[in-house]
Design a protein around this motif. Structure first.
Motif, PDB file in Angstrom:
ATOM      1  N   ARG A  85       0.766  -1.290  -0.264  1.00  0.00           N
ATOM      2  CA  ARG A  85       0.105  -0.025  -0.058  1.00  0.00           C
ATOM      3  C   ARG A  85       0.768   1.411   0.091  1.00  0.00           C
ATOM      4  O   ARG A  85       0.552   2.490  -0.677  1.00  0.00           O
ATOM      5  CB  ARG A  85      -0.941   0.138   1.115  1.00  0.00           C
ATOM      6  CG  ARG A  85      -1.884   1.072   1.098  1.00  0.00           C
ATOM      7  CD  ARG A  85      -3.024   0.889   2.209  1.00  0.00           C
ATOM      8  NE  ARG A  85      -4.000   0.107   1.723  1.00  0.00           N
ATOM      9  CZ  ARG A  85      -5.174  -0.409   2.436  1.00  0.00           C
ATOM     10  NH1 ARG A  85      -5.216   0.003   3.784  1.00  0.00           N
ATOM     11  NH2 ARG A  85      -5.517  -1.401   2.110  1.00  0.00           N
ATOM     12  N   ARG A 118      -5.787   7.793  -1.773  1.00  0.00           N
ATOM     13  CA  ARG A 118      -5.833   6.877  -0.597  1.00  0.00           C
ATOM     14  C   ARG A 118      -7.180   6.311  -0.224  1.00  0.00           C
ATOM     15  O   ARG A 118      -7.021   5.356   0.202  1.00  0.00           O
ATOM     16  CB  ARG A 118      -5.052   7.835   0.733  1.00  0.00           C
ATOM     17  CG  ARG A 118      -3.726   8.303   0.225  1.00  0.00           C
ATOM     18  CD  ARG A 118      -3.201   8.919   1.646  1.00  0.00           C
ATOM     19  NE  ARG A 118      -1.897   9.443   1.590  1.00  0.00           N
ATOM     20  CZ  ARG A 118      -1.522  10.633   1.139  1.00  0.00           C
ATOM     21  NH1 ARG A 118      -2.360  11.596   1.195  1.00  0.00           N
ATOM     22  NH2 ARG A 118      -0.321  10.979   1.025  1.00  0.00           N
ATOM     23  N   GLY A 119      -8.009   7.128  -0.236  1.00  0.00           N
ATOM     24  CA  GLY A 119      -9.487   6.734   0.153  1.00  0.00           C
ATOM     25  C   GLY A 119      -9.763   5.554  -0.667  1.00  0.00           C
ATOM     26  O   GLY A 119     -10.377   4.396  -0.272  1.00  0.00           O
ATOM     27  N   GLU A 121      -7.763   3.364  -1.901  1.00  0.00           N
ATOM     28  CA  GLU A 121      -6.860   2.168  -1.629  1.00  0.00           C
ATOM     29  C   GLU A 121      -7.462   1.549  -0.298  1.00  0.00           C
ATOM     30  O   GLU A 121      -7.438   0.076  -0.124  1.00  0.00           O
ATOM     31  CB  GLU A 121      -5.408   2.982  -1.498  1.00  0.00           C
ATOM     32  CG  GLU A 121      -4.738   3.055  -2.746  1.00  0.00           C
ATOM     33  CD  GLU A 121      -4.261   1.476  -3.248  1.00  0.00           C
ATOM     34  OE1 GLU A 121      -3.528   0.853  -2.537  1.00  0.00           O
ATOM     35  OE2 GLU A 121      -4.784   1.096  -4.514  1.00  0.00           O
ATOM     36  N   GLU A 122      -7.779   2.470   0.618  1.00  0.00           N
ATOM     37  CA  GLU A 122      -8.234   1.687   1.800  1.00  0.00           C
ATOM     38  C   GLU A 122      -9.589   1.168   1.574  1.00  0.00           C
ATOM     39  O   GLU A 122      -9.703   0.209   2.512  1.00  0.00           O
ATOM     40  CB  GLU A 122      -8.182   3.009   2.876  1.00  0.00           C
ATOM     41  CG  GLU A 122      -7.326   3.843   3.232  1.00  0.00           C
ATOM     42  CD  GLU A 122      -7.666   5.048   3.981  1.00  0.00           C
ATOM     43  OE1 GLU A 122      -8.662   5.425   4.053  1.00  0.00           O
ATOM     44  OE2 GLU A 122      -6.578   5.616   4.458  1.00  0.00           O
ATOM     45  N   ARG A 123     -10.334   1.518   0.724  1.00  0.00           N
ATOM     46  CA  ARG A 123     -11.754   0.714   0.459  1.00  0.00           C
ATOM     47  C   ARG A 123     -11.810  -0.214  -0.736  1.00  0.00           C
ATOM     48  O   ARG A 123     -12.980  -0.788  -0.843  1.00  0.00           O
ATOM     49  CB  ARG A 123     -12.671   1.859   0.241  1.00  0.00           C
ATOM     50  CG  ARG A 123     -13.069   2.864   1.405  1.00  0.00           C
ATOM     51  CD  ARG A 123     -13.674   4.080   1.058  1.00  0.00           C
ATOM     52  NE  ARG A 123     -13.843   4.720   2.220  1.00  0.00           N
ATOM     53  CZ  ARG A 123     -13.096   5.890   3.014  1.00  0.00           C
ATOM     54  NH1 ARG A 123     -11.902   5.579   2.158  1.00  0.00           N
ATOM     55  NH2 ARG A 123     -13.376   6.297   3.820  1.00  0.00           N
ATOM     56  N   GLU A 191     -19.231   5.626   2.015  1.00  0.00           N
ATOM     57  CA  GLU A 191     -18.947   6.012   3.540  1.00  0.00           C
ATOM     58  C   GLU A 191     -19.510   7.043   4.213  1.00  0.00           C
ATOM     59  O   GLU A 191     -19.629   7.170   5.274  1.00  0.00           O
ATOM     60  CB  GLU A 191     -17.300   6.308   3.485  1.00  0.00           C
ATOM     61  CG  GLU A 191     -16.245   5.070   2.989  1.00  0.00           C
ATOM     62  CD  GLU A 191     -16.488   3.981   4.351  1.00  0.00           C
ATOM     63  OE1 GLU A 191     -16.537   4.447   5.406  1.00  0.00           O
ATOM     64  OE2 GLU A 191     -16.503   2.784   3.795  1.00  0.00           O
TER      65      GLU A 191
END
Length: 295
Positions: A85, A118-119, A121-123, A191
């Motif tokens: 990541r 980034r959002g 990648e996190e989800r 989200e």
């Protein structure tokens, strides 16, 4: 053949010499603070033979070797999970910064685009097809989609054509960018309560300041075309893309200039990225309303 058990000096029993047996290594003493006695070897087993009357364990196992369940293993596993990541974010940061520079995007908008990445990648979880590059394709379409969202939310939109031109795949990436924008809105919107993320509505007036600067328009001219775009939106039903409408309004304003200051339709097309034929068609549609727009 009998074995002499009392031949050693000092009364200590001598170790038997047996085929295939390991003799006890002599005691050693290292430097100050060093270990003495049996040498301890990491990850090995040291055997010591004794006669039946000596009550000592037959094997001494070094405790220095890490066991399978040591604390090092979870740490290695954690590092292995974080590195991919971190690498993806690092690559995205460089690529988005390069695209932003070519598109003239402000640093704050560039940073917002990286936050969008980034959002995602996190989800992404198991459904990470949007990041799968595939044969002959790059990840630029995703970076361009993040920039598109960030620019829209900052009120400084970029066209699909501009974004695609900043990718390595060029115009071929336009469809991918469109699909990824839709996915970003859904994924990040979930989200916030299950609705698609609101990235605002693009209007022709949003393009005027940037297009005008590229064509060397003054502040008064820029304000005039912005006002014309607002009047058109409020009073006319023009169903065209906002970038093509903006280009047509700017071309109308350019026609009002005198002499060499006038810009050709080719100049407008080059600055706005809208095809000449598209500008001509939009111009024919709105030119009858010139008095309303510029009166």
């Amino acid at each position: 053949m009998p074995i002499n058990m009392h031949a050693a000096a000092g009364g200590e029993a001598a170790l038997p010499r047996m085929r295939g047996a390991l003799a006890r290594p002599p005691a050693t003493t290292e430097g100050p603070g060093g270990p003495s006695g049996l040498q301890r070897m990491r990850g090995t087993v040291t055997l010591s033979l004794r006669t039946p009357d000596q009550q000592e364990p037959a094997a001494l196992i070094s405790l220095d070797a890490p066991s399978a369940g040591s604390e090092e293993e979870p740490e290695k596993a954690m590092r292995g999970a974080v590195q991919p990541r971190d690498k993806a974010v690092s690559e995205a940061s460089r690529a988005i910064a390069d695209m932003a520079e070519r598109l003239g995007v402000a640093p704050a908008v560039r940073d917002r685009a990286l936050d969008v990445f980034r959002g995602m990648e996190e989800r992404k979880g198991r459904a990470h097809h949007y990041y799968a590059k595939g044969a002959g394709r790059s990840g630029d379409a995703l970076y361009a989609a993040c920039l598109y969202v960030a620019c829209r939310r900052a009120g400084a939109p970029r066209t699909f054509k501009e974004l695609a031109a900043a990718t390595r795949d060029g115009a071929a990436s336009r469809k991918d960018i469109g699909r990824l924008i839709t996915l970003i809105r859904k994924r990040l919107g979930d989200e916030a309560g299950g609705e698609a993320m609101d990235i605002g509505v693009v209007r022709a007036a949003d393009y005027m300041e940037r297009f005008g600067a590229l064509l060397g328009m003054g502040d008064d001219e820029v304000r005039a075309v912005q006002e014309a775009a607002r009047r058109m939106q409020d009073q006319l039903d023009v169903r065209r893309n906002p970038d093509s409408t903006a280009a047509a309004i700017i071309y109308m304003a350019m026609e009002k200039r005198a002499g060499a200051a006038r810009s050709s339709i080719r100049d407008v097309s080059t600055a706005t990225g809208v095809a000449e034929n598209t500008i001509k068609q939009a111009y024919r549609e709105i030119s009858p309303h010139a008095v309303l727009l510029f009166g």
